[in-house]
Design a protein around this motif. Structure first.
Motif, short mmCIF file in Angstrom:
data_model
loop_
_atom_site.label_atom_id
_atom_site.label_comp_id
_atom_site.label_asym_id
_atom_site.label_seq_id
_atom_site.Cartn_x
_atom_site.Cartn_y
_atom_site.Cartn_z
N ALA A 1 -2.93 1.22 1.61
CA ALA A 1 -2.72 1.90 2.89
C ALA A 1 -2.58 0.91 4.05
O ALA A 1 -1.88 1.19 5.02
N ASN A 2 -3.21 -0.27 3.96
CA ASN A 2 -3.13 -1.22 5.09
C ASN A 2 -2.71 -2.63 4.68
O ASN A 2 -2.94 -3.59 5.41
N VAL B 1 0.09 -9.13 3.52
CA VAL B 1 -0.62 -9.13 4.80
C VAL B 1 -1.40 -7.85 5.02
O VAL B 1 -0.85 -6.75 4.93
N MET B 2 -2.67 -8.01 5.33
CA MET B 2 -3.50 -6.85 5.69
C MET B 2 -3.42 -6.64 7.20
O MET B 2 -3.47 -7.60 7.97
N GLN B 3 -3.32 -5.38 7.61
CA GLN B 3 -3.29 -5.05 9.03
C GLN B 3 -4.67 -5.35 9.61
O GLN B 3 -5.66 -4.77 9.16
N ASN C 1 -7.23 0.33 -3.36
CA ASN C 1 -7.28 -0.91 -2.57
C ASN C 1 -6.94 -2.14 -3.40
O ASN C 1 -6.98 -3.27 -2.88
N LEU C 2 -6.62 -1.96 -4.70
CA LEU C 2 -6.21 -3.11 -5.52
C LEU C 2 -4.76 -3.45 -5.17
O LEU C 2 -3.91 -2.56 -5.18
N VAL C 3 -4.48 -4.71 -4.86
CA VAL C 3 -3.08 -5.10 -4.58
C VAL C 3 -2.38 -5.45 -5.90
O VAL C 3 -3.04 -5.73 -6.90
N TYR C 4 -1.05 -5.45 -5.87
CA TYR C 4 -0.20 -5.84 -7.00
C TYR C 4 -0.45 -4.98 -8.26
O TYR C 4 -0.52 -5.51 -9.38
N GLY C 5 -0.59 -3.65 -8.06
CA GLY C 5 -0.92 -2.74 -9.17
C GLY C 5 -0.07 -2.96 -10.41
O GLY C 5 -0.61 -3.18 -11.50
N GLU C 6 1.28 -2.91 -10.28
CA GLU C 6 2.15 -3.02 -11.46
C GLU C 6 2.04 -4.40 -12.08
O GLU C 6 2.01 -4.55 -13.30
N ARG C 7 1.98 -5.42 -11.22
CA ARG C 7 1.92 -6.80 -11.70
C ARG C 7 0.61 -7.03 -12.47
O ARG C 7 0.59 -7.72 -13.49
N LEU C 8 -0.46 -6.42 -11.99
CA LEU C 8 -1.75 -6.57 -12.68
C LEU C 8 -1.65 -6.00 -14.09
O LEU C 8 -2.16 -6.57 -15.05
#
Ligand SMILES: Cc1cc2nc3c(=O)[nH]c(=O)nc-3n(C[C@H](O)[C@H](O)[C@H](O)COP(=O)(O)OP(=O)(O)OC[C@H]3O[C@@H](n4cnc5c(N)ncnc54)[C@H](O)[C@@H]3O)c2cc1C
Ligand code: FES
Length: 270
Positions: free
Chosen positions: A20-21, A69-71, A148-155
């Motif tokens: 989300a951010n 980048v996080m807001q 809140n996990l980034v890079y979902g598909e890559r993970l």
């Protein structure tokens, strides 16, 4: 003389929502910009200002760069509003890099929390591109919730491949999550590693870095083998203004990559 503060004009190619951010911005500088894993750049949003980020793309790509980048405030909020085609500025790279030659032949444990995986991603990609140089590669990554996990598909791709051991956790599960629940350091409790031959690279919120380092020390890691990617408020980015001071170091010039051995005597490092 070249003006060291003058950014390279760059074009925003894409903005990919991670959470989300948090977004990953793909940026193409007018002239290629090379960096080494661990170094950072200053990204300018014209008319608003600039902020430091460690690229999340592979150091072997110089034609375009990804920044996750996080807001957080002024510059990052404006960046999150931009659409592909927007003009940005990039200057750098600055700071030091991970000593990959010293990592050769060793097992490597990457410990990330939240958006802290972003600065570690270029390291991870560099290690995977020369996979045979290293022993075990282990990623322990956690975030507050699954979304809140980034890079979902890559993970998922990394977890499905055989080059990298992936361990994930979230502080709070939701309906879909059937993985581990607990703060990221709980992953270390269950992990079997040969500490003397393992290097660790840590990045995340200060509290996570503090408890992460304590857990690594308990597992037998030496302070020399724990690498921290440090973040501080910055201004010049080139060792002139003193904004980024931590103890006797300037993060922009002497870091952002430090071993815990360098910082362990500094008060209030977190
Ligand atoms: C070497 C380095 C690498 C970084 N890499 C990344 C990255 O890959 N992804 C990412 O999302 N962020 C990264 N950051 C943090 C990022 O630089 C800040 O979030 C950004 O500068 C905030 O700018 P702003 O104008 O939006 O916020 P501001 O309006 O300046 O501030 C908003 C709030 O954030 C605080 N803040 C500002 N800068 C920092 C900072 N550097 N560290 C901690 N708090 C800060 C301010 O004190 C304020 O409370 C990195 C920082 C450094 C120093
Ligand atoms: S940001 Fe100016 S000295 Fe580091």
């Amino acid at each position: 003389m070249l003006n060291p503060y003058r950014p390279i004009e760059s074009t925003l190619l894409d903005a990919i929502a991670e959470t989300a951010n948090i977004k990953t911005f793909l940026v193409r500088p007018q002239t290629p910009l090379s960096f080494r894993a661990g170094q950072f750049v200053e990204l300018t949003v014209p008319g608003l200002g600039e902020a430091p980020f460690t690229p999340s793309s592979s150091p072997s790509e110089s034609e375009q760069m990804a920044l996750t980048v996080m807001q957080a405030g002024r510059v990052t909020s404006a960046l999150h509003e931009l659409s592909p085609g927007a003009t940005l500025g990039l200057r750098g790279p600055y700071g030091n890099a991970y000593p990959l030659d010293e990592f050769a032949g060793r097992d490597i444990l990457i410990l990330g929390g939240g958006v802290g995986l972003a600065p570690l991603r270029s390291l991870l990609l560099a290690l995977l591109e020369e996979r045979s140089r290293y022993g075990r590669l282990i990623l322990c990554y956690g975030a507050r919730t699954p979304s809140n996990l980034v890079y979902g598909e890559r993970l998922k791709q990394w977890a499905a491949g055989d080059g990298l051991e992936v361990h994930l956790t979230v502080d709070e599960a939701d309906g879909e999550w059937n993985g581990k629940v607990g703060v990221v350091t709980t992953l270390l409790d269950e992990l079997s590693v040969e500490a003397p031959r393992t290097i660790s690279a840590v990045c995340g919120p200060p509290i996570m870095m503090k408890f992460g380092v304590m857990a690594l020390l308990t597992k037998g890691f030496t302070p020399e083998n724990i690498y921290l990617s440090m973040e501080r408020n910055m201004s010049c980015g080139i060792g002139k203004c003193g904004h980024c001071r931590v103890g006797r170091y300037y993060v922009c010039r002497d870091g952002p990559v430090f071993t815990y051995a360098q910082l362990q005597d500094v008060e209030e490092i977190w």
